[in-house]
Design a protein around this motif. Structure first.
Motif, PDB file in Angstrom:
ATOM      1  N   TRP A 191       0.818  -1.203   0.000  1.00 36.00           N
ATOM      2  CA  TRP A 191       0.000   0.000   0.000  1.00 36.00           C
ATOM      3  C   TRP A 191       0.856   1.260   0.000  1.00 36.00           C
ATOM      4  N   ILE A 192       1.975   1.215   0.707  1.00 37.94           N
ATOM      5  CA  ILE A 192       2.871   2.378   0.735  1.00 37.94           C
ATOM      6  C   ILE A 192       3.484   2.592  -0.651  1.00 37.94           C
ATOM      7  N   VAL A 193       3.948   1.517  -1.255  1.00 39.55           N
ATOM      8  CA  VAL A 193       4.529   1.614  -2.602  1.00 39.55           C
ATOM      9  C   VAL A 193       3.474   2.107  -3.591  1.00 39.55           C
ATOM     10  N   LEU A 194       2.273   1.584  -3.508  1.00 41.37           N
ATOM     11  CA  LEU A 194       1.194   2.003  -4.388  1.00 41.37           C
ATOM     12  C   LEU A 194       0.878   3.494  -4.196  1.00 41.37           C
ATOM     13  N   ALA A 195       0.847   3.951  -2.954  1.00 35.08           N
ATOM     14  CA  ALA A 195       0.575   5.360  -2.672  1.00 35.08           C
ATOM     15  C   ALA A 195       1.683   6.246  -3.232  1.00 35.08           C
ATOM     16  N   VAL A 196       2.952   5.827  -3.068  1.00 33.97           N
ATOM     17  CA  VAL A 196       4.073   6.608  -3.601  1.00 33.97           C
ATOM     18  C   VAL A 196       3.999   6.672  -5.113  1.00 33.97           C
ATOM     19  N   VAL A 197       3.700   5.569  -5.768  1.00 36.63           N
ATOM     20  CA  VAL A 197       3.599   5.539  -7.230  1.00 36.63           C
ATOM     21  C   VAL A 197       2.450   6.425  -7.695  1.00 36.63           C
ATOM     22  N   LEU A 198       1.301   6.333  -7.043  1.00 34.43           N
ATOM     23  CA  LEU A 198       0.167   7.170  -7.421  1.00 34.43           C
ATOM     24  C   LEU A 198       0.482   8.651  -7.203  1.00 34.43           C
ATOM     25  N   PHE A 199       1.132   8.969  -6.095  1.00 34.84           N
ATOM     26  CA  PHE A 199       1.510  10.349  -5.833  1.00 34.84           C
ATOM     27  C   PHE A 199       2.461  10.864  -6.923  1.00 34.84           C
ATOM     28  N   ALA A 200       3.429  10.029  -7.311  1.00 34.63           N
ATOM     29  CA  ALA A 200       4.368  10.422  -8.370  1.00 34.63           C
ATOM     30  C   ALA A 200       3.633  10.647  -9.683  1.00 34.63           C
ATOM     31  N   LEU A 201       2.667   9.802  -9.992  1.00 34.41           N
ATOM     32  CA  LEU A 201       1.896   9.972 -11.224  1.00 34.41           C
ATOM     33  C   LEU A 201       1.068  11.256 -11.192  1.00 34.41           C
ATOM     34  N   VAL A 202       0.509  11.581 -10.044  1.00 36.98           N
ATOM     35  CA  VAL A 202      -0.266  12.820  -9.923  1.00 36.98           C
ATOM     36  C   VAL A 202       0.647  14.027 -10.107  1.00 36.98           C
ATOM     37  N   VAL A 203       1.826  13.998  -9.487  1.00 33.83           N
ATOM     38  CA  VAL A 203       2.777  15.102  -9.632  1.00 33.83           C
ATOM     39  C   VAL A 203       3.211  15.230 -11.093  1.00 33.83           C
ATOM     40  N   LEU A 204       3.483  14.104 -11.744  1.00 39.27           N
ATOM     41  CA  LEU A 204       3.860  14.128 -13.160  1.00 39.27           C
ATOM     42  C   LEU A 204       2.731  14.714 -14.012  1.00 39.27           C
ATOM     43  N   ALA A 205       1.509  14.305 -13.764  1.00 37.12           N
ATOM     44  CA  ALA A 205       0.372  14.816 -14.533  1.00 37.12           C
ATOM     45  C   ALA A 205       0.226  16.325 -14.323  1.00 37.12           C
ATOM     46  N   LEU A 206       0.413  16.781 -13.087  1.00 33.67           N
ATOM     47  CA  LEU A 206       0.310  18.214 -12.819  1.00 33.67           C
ATOM     48  C   LEU A 206       1.443  18.992 -13.490  1.00 33.67           C
ATOM     49  N   ALA A 207       2.604  18.387 -13.619  1.00 34.39           N
ATOM     50  CA  ALA A 207       3.729  19.061 -14.264  1.00 34.39           C
ATOM     51  C   ALA A 207       3.558  19.099 -15.782  1.00 34.39           C
TER      52      ALA A 207
END
Length: 82
Positions: free
Chosen positions: A4-20
């Motif tokens: 769950w932690i890895v999944l949350a980190v990956v999702l957070f990274a994808l959200v940051v990438l999408a926002l960038a």
């Protein structure tokens, strides 16, 4: 738990990438229009350069004709004595 932690980190990274990436994608149409305008201006500049070269050649030819005419006038004046 780690999954769950890895999944949350990956999702957070994808959200940051999408926002960038979002502002860049939003600018693409304007960038494309700017690129087309620059290409059109480059074409116009090329045409102006060709015209300027033709005018330069014409000016050189006219200068040569002027030099020949000037020499002829000098010869005529010399023959007339003055």
């Amino acid at each position: 738990m780690v999954k769950w932690i890895v999944l949350a980190v990956v999702l957070f990274a994808l959200v940051v990438l999408a926002l960038a990436v979002r502002p860049v994608l939003a600018r693409l149409p304007r960038l494309r229009r700017a690129a087309v305008a620059l290409q059109r201006r480059a074409t116009e500049a090329e045409a102006l350069r060709d015209t300027a070269e033709a005018l330069q050649k014409r000016a050189e030819a006219l200068q040569e004709q002027l030099d020949v005419t000037h020499r002829r006038v000098e010869l005529i004046k010399a023959k007339r004595g003055g």
